[in-house]
Write an enzyme that holds these catalytic residues in place. Structure first.
Site, PDB file in Angstrom:
ATOM      1  N   CYS A 277     -10.548  -8.906  -6.487  1.00  0.00           N
ATOM      2  CA  CYS A 277     -11.244  -9.849  -7.164  1.00  0.00           C
ATOM      3  C   CYS A 277     -10.882 -11.216  -7.240  1.00  0.00           C
ATOM      4  O   CYS A 277      -9.528 -11.315  -7.052  1.00  0.00           O
ATOM      5  CB  CYS A 277     -11.662  -9.322  -8.519  1.00  0.00           C
ATOM      6  SG  CYS A 277     -10.496  -9.384  -9.795  1.00  0.00           S
TER       7      CYS A 277
ATOM      8  N   GLU B 102      -5.134  -3.743  -9.402  1.00  0.00           N
ATOM      9  CA  GLU B 102      -3.971  -4.571  -9.009  1.00  0.00           C
ATOM     10  C   GLU B 102      -3.126  -5.307  -9.965  1.00  0.00           C
ATOM     11  O   GLU B 102      -1.921  -5.266  -9.916  1.00  0.00           O
ATOM     12  CB  GLU B 102      -4.559  -5.857  -7.951  1.00  0.00           C
ATOM     13  CG  GLU B 102      -5.217  -5.238  -6.845  1.00  0.00           C
ATOM     14  CD  GLU B 102      -6.838  -5.076  -7.093  1.00  0.00           C
ATOM     15  OE1 GLU B 102      -7.517  -5.222  -6.144  1.00  0.00           O
ATOM     16  OE2 GLU B 102      -7.355  -4.631  -8.393  1.00  0.00           O
TER      17      GLU B 102
ATOM     18  N   ASN C  48      -7.361   1.095 -11.825  1.00  0.00           N
ATOM     19  CA  ASN C  48      -8.242   0.176 -12.869  1.00  0.00           C
ATOM     20  C   ASN C  48      -8.782   1.038 -14.191  1.00  0.00           C
ATOM     21  O   ASN C  48      -8.558   2.140 -14.117  1.00  0.00           O
ATOM     22  CB  ASN C  48      -9.865  -0.107 -12.264  1.00  0.00           C
ATOM     23  CG  ASN C  48     -10.499   0.876 -11.848  1.00  0.00           C
ATOM     24  OD1 ASN C  48      -9.943   1.726 -11.015  1.00  0.00           O
ATOM     25  ND2 ASN C  48     -11.769   1.053 -11.793  1.00  0.00           N
ATOM     26  N   VAL C  49      -8.665   0.430 -15.161  1.00  0.00           N
ATOM     27  CA  VAL C  49      -8.851   1.002 -16.497  1.00  0.00           C
ATOM     28  C   VAL C  49     -10.057   0.288 -17.183  1.00  0.00           C
ATOM     29  O   VAL C  49      -9.761  -1.102 -17.575  1.00  0.00           O
ATOM     30  CB  VAL C  49      -7.642   0.956 -17.487  1.00  0.00           C
ATOM     31  CG1 VAL C  49      -7.984   1.490 -18.940  1.00  0.00           C
ATOM     32  CG2 VAL C  49      -6.546   1.579 -16.549  1.00  0.00           C
TER      33      VAL C  49
END
Length: 161
Positions: free
Chosen positions: A110, A79, A66-67
Protein backbone atom coordinates in the site's frame (compact mmCIF):
# COMPACT_ATOMS: atom_id res chain seq x y z
CA UNK A 1 6.72 -8.77 -15.22
CA UNK A 2 5.59 -12.13 -13.91
CA UNK A 3 7.75 -15.26 -13.85
CA UNK A 4 7.14 -18.85 -13.00
CA UNK A 5 9.04 -19.88 -9.89
CA UNK A 6 9.93 -23.14 -11.63
CA UNK A 7 11.88 -21.10 -14.14
CA UNK A 8 13.90 -19.62 -11.30
CA UNK A 9 14.33 -22.98 -9.54
CA UNK A 10 15.43 -24.95 -12.59
CA UNK A 11 17.70 -22.30 -14.04
CA UNK A 12 21.36 -22.20 -13.14
CA UNK A 13 21.52 -18.62 -14.38
CA UNK A 14 19.24 -16.03 -12.89
CA UNK A 15 16.50 -14.46 -15.02
CA UNK A 16 17.09 -10.85 -15.99
CA UNK A 17 14.53 -9.54 -13.53
CA UNK A 18 16.33 -11.03 -10.52
CA UNK A 19 19.29 -9.39 -8.83
CA UNK A 20 22.55 -11.29 -9.21
CA UNK A 21 23.50 -9.95 -5.77
CA UNK A 22 20.89 -12.23 -4.19
CA UNK A 23 21.87 -15.89 -4.53
CA UNK A 24 19.21 -18.31 -5.70
CA UNK A 25 19.07 -20.11 -2.33
CA UNK A 26 18.52 -16.83 -0.48
CA UNK A 27 15.85 -15.79 -2.99
CA UNK A 28 13.96 -19.05 -2.37
CA UNK A 29 14.28 -18.69 1.40
CA UNK A 30 12.97 -15.12 1.15
CA UNK A 31 10.00 -16.38 -0.88
CA UNK A 32 9.19 -19.32 1.41
CA UNK A 33 9.39 -17.21 4.56
CA UNK A 34 7.07 -14.56 3.06
CA UNK A 35 4.54 -17.26 2.13
CA UNK A 36 4.73 -18.88 5.59
CA UNK A 37 4.52 -15.49 7.34
CA UNK A 38 0.91 -15.21 6.17
CA UNK A 39 0.09 -17.82 8.83
CA UNK A 40 1.07 -15.24 11.46
CA UNK A 41 -1.54 -12.77 10.19
CA UNK A 42 -4.27 -11.57 12.52
CA UNK A 43 -6.94 -10.60 10.00
CA UNK A 44 -10.36 -11.54 11.41
CA UNK A 45 -12.11 -8.61 9.71
CA UNK A 46 -10.81 -8.49 6.15
CA UNK A 47 -9.58 -12.11 6.00
CA UNK A 48 -6.80 -10.67 3.79
CA UNK A 49 -3.61 -12.31 5.01
CA UNK A 50 -0.27 -10.76 4.10
CA UNK A 51 3.20 -12.05 4.92
CA UNK A 52 6.45 -10.16 4.50
CA UNK A 53 10.11 -11.06 4.84
CA UNK A 54 13.02 -8.65 4.89
CA UNK A 55 16.55 -9.67 3.96
CA UNK A 56 18.90 -7.54 6.05
CA UNK A 57 22.38 -6.42 5.08
CA UNK A 58 23.74 -9.17 7.38
CA UNK A 59 21.68 -11.81 5.50
CA UNK A 60 19.19 -12.27 8.33
CA UNK A 61 15.52 -12.81 7.59
CA UNK A 62 12.91 -10.80 9.51
CA UNK A 63 9.27 -11.80 9.04
CA UNK A 64 6.09 -9.86 9.63
CA UNK A 65 2.37 -10.22 9.06
CA UNK A 66 -0.56 -7.84 9.01
CA UNK A 67 -2.34 -7.28 12.32
CA UNK A 68 -5.87 -5.89 12.18
CA UNK A 69 -7.86 -4.13 14.85
CA UNK A 70 -11.59 -3.56 15.42
CA UNK A 71 -10.74 0.12 15.12
CA UNK A 72 -9.57 -0.20 11.52
CA UNK A 73 -7.11 2.68 11.79
CA UNK A 74 -5.18 0.67 14.39
CA UNK A 75 -4.26 -2.02 11.87
CA UNK A 76 -0.67 -2.44 10.69
CA UNK A 77 0.44 -3.98 7.42
CA UNK A 78 2.86 -6.91 7.16
CA UNK A 79 5.58 -4.75 5.60
CA UNK A 80 5.54 -2.23 8.43
CA UNK A 81 5.38 -5.01 11.04
CA UNK A 82 8.53 -6.57 9.56
CA UNK A 83 10.28 -3.20 9.30
CA UNK A 84 9.49 -2.31 12.93
CA UNK A 85 10.79 -5.71 14.05
CA UNK A 86 13.96 -5.29 11.97
CA UNK A 87 14.68 -1.78 13.21
CA UNK A 88 14.07 -2.69 16.86
CA UNK A 89 16.44 -5.65 16.39
CA UNK A 90 19.14 -3.22 15.20
CA UNK A 91 18.75 -3.58 11.41
CA UNK A 92 18.20 -0.51 9.27
CA UNK A 93 19.82 -1.55 5.99
CA UNK A 94 17.89 -4.00 3.86
CA UNK A 95 18.89 -5.97 0.76
CA UNK A 96 15.40 -7.06 -0.35
CA UNK A 97 11.78 -7.39 0.72
CA UNK A 98 9.32 -10.13 -0.22
CA UNK A 99 5.54 -9.95 0.13
CA UNK A 100 2.90 -12.66 -0.26
CA UNK A 101 -0.90 -12.69 -0.07
CA UNK A 102 -3.53 -15.37 -0.60
CA UNK A 103 -4.32 -13.97 -4.05
CA UNK A 104 -3.51 -15.79 -7.28
CA UNK A 105 -2.14 -12.50 -8.58
CA UNK A 106 0.77 -10.59 -7.10
CA UNK A 107 -0.19 -7.72 -4.77
CA UNK A 108 1.93 -4.65 -4.17
CA UNK A 109 2.49 -2.72 -0.92
CA UNK A 110 0.00 0.00 0.00
CA UNK A 111 1.02 3.65 -0.22
CA UNK A 112 2.06 4.11 3.40
CA UNK A 113 4.11 0.90 3.30
CA UNK A 114 5.86 2.11 0.15
CA UNK A 115 6.85 5.29 1.98
CA UNK A 116 8.10 3.38 5.03
CA UNK A 117 10.03 0.92 2.83
CA UNK A 118 11.59 3.90 1.06
CA UNK A 119 12.96 5.15 4.39
CA UNK A 120 15.17 2.04 4.64
CA UNK A 121 16.09 1.68 0.98
CA UNK A 122 19.46 2.40 -0.56
CA UNK A 123 20.01 5.97 -1.76
CA UNK A 124 19.60 4.92 -5.40
CA UNK A 125 16.22 3.33 -4.55
CA UNK A 126 17.29 0.09 -6.28
CA UNK A 127 16.36 -2.29 -3.46
CA UNK A 128 14.20 -5.06 -4.95
CA UNK A 129 10.72 -5.80 -3.72
CA UNK A 130 9.40 -9.21 -4.71
CA UNK A 131 5.63 -9.61 -4.75
CA UNK A 132 4.55 -13.26 -4.82
CA UNK A 133 1.21 -14.84 -5.53
CA UNK A 134 -0.36 -17.30 -3.05
CA UNK A 135 1.72 -20.35 -3.88
CA UNK A 136 4.87 -18.51 -4.98
CA UNK A 137 4.60 -19.74 -8.57
CA UNK A 138 4.56 -16.14 -9.87
CA UNK A 139 6.29 -13.00 -8.77
CA UNK A 140 6.74 -9.41 -9.78
CA UNK A 141 10.03 -7.69 -9.02
CA UNK A 142 10.16 -3.93 -8.76
CA UNK A 143 12.57 -1.53 -7.13
CA UNK A 144 11.58 1.00 -4.50
CA UNK A 145 12.09 3.74 -7.07
CA UNK A 146 9.68 2.04 -9.47
CA UNK A 147 7.03 1.59 -6.76
CA UNK A 148 7.40 5.11 -5.40
CA UNK A 149 8.69 7.47 -8.11
CA UNK A 150 9.56 11.06 -7.20
CA UNK A 151 9.55 10.03 -3.56
CA UNK A 152 10.21 12.09 -0.48
CA UNK A 153 12.90 10.73 1.83
CA UNK A 154 15.58 11.43 4.42
CA UNK A 155 17.80 13.35 1.99
CA UNK A 156 14.99 15.85 1.38
CA UNK A 157 15.00 16.76 5.06
CA UNK A 158 18.79 17.16 5.09
CA UNK A 159 18.45 19.93 2.50
CA UNK A 160 16.64 22.00 5.14
CA UNK A 161 19.58 21.95 7.56
Amino acid sequence: MTYSSTMVTQSTTLPESKDPAIPDSIFHTLKEKAIKARNLSYSPYSKFRVGCTILTDSDEFIVGANVENASYGGAICAERTAIVKAVTDGHSVFKAIAISTDLESCASPCGICRQVIREFSDKELKMPIYMFNADGSKFVRMTVGELLPLSFGPDDLKSLE
